[in-house]
Write an enzyme that holds these catalytic residues in place. Structure first.
Site, PDB file in Angstrom:
ATOM      1  N   TYR A 153       0.860  -1.195   0.000  1.00  0.00           N
ATOM      2  CA  TYR A 153       0.000   0.000   0.000  1.00  0.00           C
ATOM      3  C   TYR A 153       0.887   1.232   0.000  1.00  0.00           C
ATOM      4  CZ  TYR A 153      -3.138   3.675   1.544  1.00  0.00           C
ATOM      5  OH  TYR A 153      -3.851   4.840   1.607  1.00  0.00           O
TER       6      TYR A 153
ATOM      7  N   GLU B  28      -3.474   7.339  -4.286  1.00  0.00           N
ATOM      8  CA  GLU B  28      -3.306   6.083  -3.554  1.00  0.00           C
ATOM      9  C   GLU B  28      -3.127   4.924  -4.536  1.00  0.00           C
ATOM     10  OE1 GLU B  28      -5.970   4.544  -0.001  1.00  0.00           O
ATOM     11  OE2 GLU B  28      -6.776   3.792  -1.886  1.00  0.00           O
TER      12      GLU B  28
END
Ligand code: GDP
Ligand code: MN
Length: 369
Positions: free
Chosen positions: A97, A182
């Site tokens: 992530y 993101e």
């Protein structure tokens, strides 16, 4: 404004962030010839598609055709899928992530990274998340990437690829005026390559004047809302049957509340703002009429927006658009006497208080066919 994954990935590609090869289709007949395993991803503005059946894997032409057919038009997490992204399948070794997010309380961007990717970051224990405030004046520097790489326990090769992506991702974040960029998951392939398998980009709408080169149309807006936006109106479509034109966001919201309280169903939110222009009032009617309400409520508390201007605008609109639908007006404040006289002469009913007008419009909308 939240961008679709495929739009985010186009931006990533422009900045040199590795993304899988792919294309978007709106009709299942438009899928291309199957050459190698692909992922068919529904384009909706919510995550969690993987868990909700919004992502399909295809290992043949038949799979690919079936996946596109099944997803297009389907509801995933309550949203209708109008586009799917068909992408080369990545062989995953591990999912990570990474994001840059604007932290308002810190007044800075934050780098957030974790070796536990592919799941919602909120569900990852704090001890497994690397966070680092980025000084907005200094921006991102490679030493920050080195700190993050160390936390992620990357070897030299992994760290080099990761830092290259971080640098480019920060460039996207700052140059495209983003609130969030993101990548979840940032995938490490079986071949040892890092690639952005997903993209979430949230742009600051107040920066759009700086991005005229990008065709930014808010995918969350309806065609009528986009038309209203281009004409400078604050306009939101709702699902009722009473068209609303009011002045000031606060009064417009109160109008919607009052309608609802009296069991009326607003068709839209339209804030005229402070105007003293007949044409702006007439154009507002054009928008509301396109939403096809049963009746129209105009709620004006005159100030900058004067009662007689609004009245002239209503009379002009009624003539120009040949409006047969009931129009109910509440008019008070500056030039209310003049305004109500103009309306009366044109055969349009008006009230001095909001509740009288609300009750009347709910009644006539209920009676209208
Ligand atoms: P989201 O669930 O809406 O966030 O959609 P993502 O694009 O993040 O995909 C969800 C999950 O699907 C990922 O975490 C992966 O596990 C899986 N996935 C997505 N793309 C691929 C791919 O190319 N190959 C493989 N093997 N899995 C994928
Ligand atoms: Mn994701």
């Amino acid at each position: 404004m939240n961008l679709y994954e495929y739009m985010g990935k186009e931006i990533f590609r422009k900045y040199g962030i590795p993304v899988p090869e792919g294309y978007v289709v709106e009709k299942s007949a438009d899928v291309r010839e199957y050459k190698k395993p692909v992922v068919v991803k529904s384009q909706i503005l919510l995550g969690g598609r993987g868990k909700s059946g919004g992502i399909k894997f295809a290992k043949s032409q038949a799979d690919l055709n079936a996946a596109a057919k099944e997803l297009l038009g389907a509801k995933i997490r309550g949203l209708t899928v109008t586009k799917v992204l068909v992408e080369d399948m990545v062989n995953i070794k591990k999912e990570y992530y990474v994001s840059f997010a604007l932290n308002r309380s810190e007044r800075s961007p934050m780098l957030i990274a974790s070796a536990s990717g592919g799941v919602e970051i909120e569900s990852v224990p704090h001890s497994e998340i690397f966070t680092r405030k980025i000084d907005p004046l200094l921006g991102y520097s490679d030493f920050i990437g080195r700190e993050a790489s160390k936390f992620m326990k990357f070897d030299k090769n992994q760290s080099a690829q990761f830092r290259d992506i971080l640098g480019k991702l920060y460039k996207v974040f700052s140059e495209e005026d983003c609130e969030l960029v993101e990548i979840n998951p940032l995938m490490e392939t079986a071949e040892g390559q890092f690639i952005a398998a997903d993209a979430k980009v949230v742009m600051d709408t107040d920066s759009f004047f700086r991005h005229k080169d990008i065709n930014i149309t808010d995918p969350e807006k309806t065609p009528l809302e986009l038309e209203a936006q281009s004409k400078g109106y604050a306009f939101v479509e709702l699902d009722g049957n009473i068209g609303v034109i009011a002045n000031g966001a606060g009064l417009t919201m109160a109008t919607l509340d009052a309608l609802t309280l009296h069991k009326g169903k607003p068709r839209n939110f339209l804030d005229l703002g402070g105007t003293d222009n007949v044409e702006i009032v007439a154009q507002a009617f054009d928008l509301v009429l396109k939403a096809n309400p049963k009746a129209i409520l105009v709620n004006i508390f005159g100030g900058v927006t004067k009662g007689d201007t609004v009245a002239n605008g209503i009379v002009e609109a009624k003539k120009r658009f040949d409006i047969k639908k009931p129009i109910v007006v509440r008019l008070s404040g500056v030039h209310e006497v003049e305004g109500r006289k103009i309306l009366k002469d044109a055969g349009i009913e008006s009230f001095p208080t909001m509740m009288e007008a609300i009750k009347m419009v709910v009644k006539v909308a209920g009676e209208a066919q």
